[in-house]
Design a protein around this motif. Structure first.
Motif, PDB file in Angstrom:
ATOM      1  N   TRP A   1       0.795  -1.223   0.000  1.00  0.00           N
ATOM      2  CA  TRP A   1       0.000   0.000   0.000  1.00  0.00           C
ATOM      3  C   TRP A   1       0.832   1.279   0.000  1.00  0.00           C
ATOM      4  CZ3 TRP A   1      -0.024   3.321   4.387  1.00  0.00           C
ATOM      5  CH2 TRP A   1       0.602   2.810   5.531  1.00  0.00           C
ATOM      6  N   LEU A   2       2.145   1.169   0.152  1.00  0.00           N
ATOM      7  CA  LEU A   2       2.993   2.360   0.157  1.00  0.00           C
ATOM      8  C   LEU A   2       3.266   2.831  -1.273  1.00  0.00           C
ATOM      9  CD1 LEU A   2       5.638   1.548   2.921  1.00  0.00           C
ATOM     10  CD2 LEU A   2       3.497   2.823   3.117  1.00  0.00           C
ATOM     11  N   PRO A   3       3.436   4.132  -1.487  1.00  0.00           N
ATOM     12  CA  PRO A   3       3.677   4.673  -2.835  1.00  0.00           C
ATOM     13  C   PRO A   3       5.143   4.524  -3.263  1.00  0.00           C
ATOM     14  CG  PRO A   3       3.596   6.475  -1.262  1.00  0.00           C
ATOM     15  CD  PRO A   3       3.272   5.227  -0.492  1.00  0.00           C
ATOM     16  N   ASP A   4       5.569   3.302  -3.447  1.00  0.00           N
ATOM     17  CA  ASP A   4       6.937   3.012  -3.880  1.00  0.00           C
ATOM     18  C   ASP A   4       6.864   1.909  -4.929  1.00  0.00           C
ATOM     19  OD1 ASP A   4       9.564   2.241  -4.269  1.00  0.00           O
ATOM     20  OD2 ASP A   4      10.105   2.379  -2.152  1.00  0.00           O
ATOM     21  N   THR A   5       7.252   2.211  -6.154  1.00  0.00           N
ATOM     22  CA  THR A   5       7.127   1.228  -7.234  1.00  0.00           C
ATOM     23  C   THR A   5       8.063   0.038  -7.036  1.00  0.00           C
ATOM     24  OG1 THR A   5       8.745   2.473  -8.544  1.00  0.00           O
ATOM     25  CG2 THR A   5       6.407   2.969  -8.907  1.00  0.00           C
ATOM     26  N   GLN A   6       9.200   0.252  -6.393  1.00  0.00           N
ATOM     27  CA  GLN A   6      10.162  -0.831  -6.205  1.00  0.00           C
ATOM     28  C   GLN A   6       9.772  -1.742  -5.042  1.00  0.00           C
ATOM     29  OE1 GLN A   6      12.600  -1.409  -8.396  1.00  0.00           O
ATOM     30  NE2 GLN A   6      11.778   0.364  -9.521  1.00  0.00           N
ATOM     31  N   ASN A   7       9.330  -1.147  -3.943  1.00  0.00           N
ATOM     32  CA  ASN A   7       8.939  -1.938  -2.777  1.00  0.00           C
ATOM     33  C   ASN A   7       7.789  -1.238  -2.057  1.00  0.00           C
ATOM     34  OD1 ASN A   7       8.728  -3.660  -0.607  1.00  0.00           O
ATOM     35  ND2 ASN A   7      10.596  -2.950   0.399  1.00  0.00           N
ATOM     36  N   PRO A   8       6.551  -1.636  -2.361  1.00  0.00           N
ATOM     37  CA  PRO A   8       5.390  -0.971  -1.765  1.00  0.00           C
ATOM     38  C   PRO A   8       5.026  -1.498  -0.373  1.00  0.00           C
ATOM     39  CG  PRO A   8       4.656  -2.624  -3.309  1.00  0.00           C
ATOM     40  CD  PRO A   8       6.156  -2.645  -3.364  1.00  0.00           C
ATOM     41  N   TYR A   9       5.893  -2.311   0.221  1.00  0.00           N
ATOM     42  CA  TYR A   9       5.595  -2.900   1.529  1.00  0.00           C
ATOM     43  C   TYR A   9       6.317  -2.143   2.645  1.00  0.00           C
ATOM     44  CZ  TYR A   9       3.799  -6.913  -1.095  1.00  0.00           C
ATOM     45  OH  TYR A   9       3.076  -7.722  -1.939  1.00  0.00           O
ATOM     46  N   VAL A  10       5.729  -2.187   3.830  1.00  0.00           N
ATOM     47  CA  VAL A  10       6.365  -1.611   5.014  1.00  0.00           C
ATOM     48  C   VAL A  10       7.581  -2.460   5.365  1.00  0.00           C
ATOM     49  CG1 VAL A  10       6.086  -1.227   7.492  1.00  0.00           C
ATOM     50  CG2 VAL A  10       4.260  -0.569   5.906  1.00  0.00           C
TER      51      VAL A  10
ATOM     52  N   ILE B   1       6.639   4.775  15.270  1.00  0.00           N
ATOM     53  CA  ILE B   1       6.610   3.341  14.996  1.00  0.00           C
ATOM     54  C   ILE B   1       7.528   2.953  13.843  1.00  0.00           C
ATOM     55  CG2 ILE B   1       5.164   1.417  14.213  1.00  0.00           C
ATOM     56  CD1 ILE B   1       2.823   2.696  15.652  1.00  0.00           C
ATOM     57  N   PHE B   2       7.556   3.771  12.786  1.00  0.00           N
ATOM     58  CA  PHE B   2       8.197   3.345  11.541  1.00  0.00           C
ATOM     59  C   PHE B   2       9.571   3.994  11.347  1.00  0.00           C
ATOM     60  CE2 PHE B   2       3.604   3.104  10.991  1.00  0.00           C
ATOM     61  CZ  PHE B   2       3.457   1.807  10.546  1.00  0.00           C
ATOM     62  N   ASN B   3      10.377   3.318  10.532  1.00  0.00           N
ATOM     63  CA  ASN B   3      11.674   3.901  10.176  1.00  0.00           C
ATOM     64  C   ASN B   3      11.466   5.098   9.257  1.00  0.00           C
ATOM     65  OD1 ASN B   3      11.350   2.904   7.476  1.00  0.00           O
ATOM     66  ND2 ASN B   3      12.279   0.954   8.065  1.00  0.00           N
ATOM     67  N   THR B   4      12.537   5.809   8.983  1.00  0.00           N
ATOM     68  CA  THR B   4      12.419   7.064   8.226  1.00  0.00           C
ATOM     69  C   THR B   4      11.823   6.850   6.855  1.00  0.00           C
ATOM     70  OG1 THR B   4      14.346   7.939   9.389  1.00  0.00           O
ATOM     71  CG2 THR B   4      13.703   9.047   7.353  1.00  0.00           C
ATOM     72  N   ARG B   5      12.271   5.804   6.172  1.00  0.00           N
ATOM     73  CA  ARG B   5      11.754   5.536   4.822  1.00  0.00           C
ATOM     74  C   ARG B   5      10.260   5.305   4.840  1.00  0.00           C
ATOM     75  NH1 ARG B   5       9.157   0.698   2.463  1.00  0.00           N
ATOM     76  NH2 ARG B   5       9.462   0.879   0.211  1.00  0.00           N
ATOM     77  N   ASP B   6       9.796   4.400   5.712  1.00  0.00           N
ATOM     78  CA  ASP B   6       8.368   4.090   5.776  1.00  0.00           C
ATOM     79  C   ASP B   6       7.551   5.297   6.225  1.00  0.00           C
ATOM     80  OD1 ASP B   6       8.985   1.547   5.001  1.00  0.00           O
ATOM     81  OD2 ASP B   6       8.807   0.661   6.994  1.00  0.00           O
ATOM     82  N   ALA B   7       8.049   6.008   7.218  1.00  0.00           N
ATOM     83  CA  ALA B   7       7.310   7.162   7.741  1.00  0.00           C
ATOM     84  C   ALA B   7       7.133   8.237   6.665  1.00  0.00           C
ATOM     85  CB  ALA B   7       8.038   7.741   8.952  1.00  0.00           C
ATOM     86  N   ASN B   8       8.187   8.508   5.910  1.00  0.00           N
ATOM     87  CA  ASN B   8       8.083   9.522   4.853  1.00  0.00           C
ATOM     88  C   ASN B   8       7.086   9.101   3.775  1.00  0.00           C
ATOM     89  OD1 ASN B   8       9.944  11.161   6.115  1.00  0.00           O
ATOM     90  ND2 ASN B   8      11.684  10.370   4.960  1.00  0.00           N
ATOM     91  N   LEU B   9       7.098   7.818   3.409  1.00  0.00           N
ATOM     92  CA  LEU B   9       6.163   7.346   2.396  1.00  0.00           C
ATOM     93  C   LEU B   9       4.718   7.422   2.887  1.00  0.00           C
ATOM     94  CD1 LEU B   9       8.083   4.228   0.981  1.00  0.00           C
ATOM     95  CD2 LEU B   9       7.624   6.381  -0.198  1.00  0.00           C
ATOM     96  N   ILE B  10       4.502   7.053   4.144  1.00  0.00           N
ATOM     97  CA  ILE B  10       3.146   7.089   4.700  1.00  0.00           C
ATOM     98  C   ILE B  10       2.629   8.525   4.749  1.00  0.00           C
ATOM     99  CG2 ILE B  10       1.774   6.705   6.786  1.00  0.00           C
ATOM    100  CD1 ILE B  10       3.587   4.284   7.364  1.00  0.00           C
ATOM    101  N   MET B  11       3.465   9.428   5.231  1.00  0.00           N
ATOM    102  CA  MET B  11       3.035  10.815   5.359  1.00  0.00           C
ATOM    103  C   MET B  11       2.830  11.492   4.002  1.00  0.00           C
ATOM    104  SD  MET B  11       2.632  11.142   8.548  1.00  0.00           S
ATOM    105  CE  MET B  11       2.215  12.890   8.518  1.00  0.00           C
ATOM    106  N   SER B  12       3.457  10.929   2.945  1.00  0.00           N
ATOM    107  CA  SER B  12       3.276  11.505   1.605  1.00  0.00           C
ATOM    108  C   SER B  12       1.984  11.057   0.944  1.00  0.00           C
ATOM    109  CB  SER B  12       4.460  11.120   0.707  1.00  0.00           C
ATOM    110  OG  SER B  12       4.433   9.732   0.384  1.00  0.00           O
TER     111      SER B  12
END
Length: 303
Positions: free
Chosen positions: A87-96, A128-139
């Protein structure tokens, strides 16, 4: 149509049916297959089942393809799990990628919203989340009104599954698998580029093999494999041609052993083994022909 690989084209077409079973739970065909093969799970988690039909077995083969392109568009977040869902907006790895804390029990995305709203709880997310996941979620933009989470096909701009986009996904994966780094230098001599005519006519190694077969042969340079084959077929007796074919087969096997297993047989034992195999093969065929003829004669006498 632009299709180069038939199997991949078939998989892309099967994926269209698999996508319907996955994304349209209310369709009649989905309800029928679900009742029979995956009553307690989704299409992507469905097993083969007992006594499966050919149609189900074929459609199920598209599961890995569907997994590669399926994405979730988050609405109210009530049906999408935080972990294990793309569900994350990342074409390479959309998983948390953040490990799930032990105190959480497979929560849904809506638990990351500020209570009674559809806005992200930034403090909670970054806690809860690391920087990568948190930035993607907030975007991720959130909806102004409650709408259900929906699956879409991430490999097409429209979000709809298409055979063309699925074929592109499959063929790209195939190209990656087939993109094996190869050394163009002949592994047997280590001097010249490896080509068919070099391997069987011009390589120093093959010259030694042909010398073992007939020491009187002249080893001239050959421009093309067609020229070499034509000369062999037109000037040598049948028995020698059979021996040459057998040695060529042995040289190719030896070449593969060297490339993949780092083991190479010397020309003399290689030719000896090839000729022994050829002799055994001819003897076995002669014995079979004799046995067949004897059987036919006995059958004729009986009748």
């Amino acid at each position: 149509m632009g299709f180069r690989f038939v199997r991949e084209m078939n998989l892309a077409m099967l994926g269209k049916q698999g996508w319907k079973l996955f994304s349209d739970p209310n369709a009649l065909v989905t309800r029928i297959f679900k009742a029979r093969y995956f009553p307690t799970c989704s299409f992507l988690d469905a097993g083969l089942g007992s006594n499966p039909s050919f149609v189900w077995t074929s459609i199920r083969n598209s599961q890995s393809l569907i997994r590669r392109g399926a994405r979730v568009c988050v609405g109210d977040g009530s049906t999408t799990r935080v972990w294990g869902v793309p569900w994350l907006p990342d074409t390479q790895n959309p998983y948390v990628t953040t490990p799930e804390p032990t105190y959480l029990t497979n929560p849904c995305v809506h638990s990351l919203f500020v209570p009674n709203t559809l806005s992200w709880d930034g403090e909670l997310v970054r806690d809860i989340f690391n920087t990568r996941d948190a930035n993607l979620i907030m975007s991720l933009p959130t909806s102004n009104r409650p709408v259900r989470d929906v699956w879409y096909w991430g490999e097409d701009m429209s979000g709809d599954y298409s055979v063309k986009s699925a074929y592109r996904v499959v063929s790209q994966g195939l190209s990656d698998e087939r993109a094996v780094a190869c050394d163009v230098v002949c592994p047997l001599c280590g001097v010249e580029p490896e080509t068919i005519v070099h391997l069987f006519a011009n390589c120093h190694f093959i010259h030694k093999c042909w010398s073992e077969l007939n020491r009187c042969w002249r080893m001239d340079y050959v421009d093309s494999i067609d020229t070499w084959i034509g000369a062999v077929w037109s000037s040598l007796p049948r028995e020698m041609i059979i021996n040459i074919i057998d040695v060529c087969w042995a040289v190719w096997e030896n070449r593969n052993q060297l490339v993949f297993n780092n083991h190479c047989m010397d020309p003399k034992p290689l030719v000896a083994n090839a000729l022994r195999f050829c002799s055994d093969w001819l003897a076995a065929n002669a014995l079979r022909e004799t046995s067949t003829a004897s059987h036919a004669a006995v059958s004729s006498n009986i009748s």
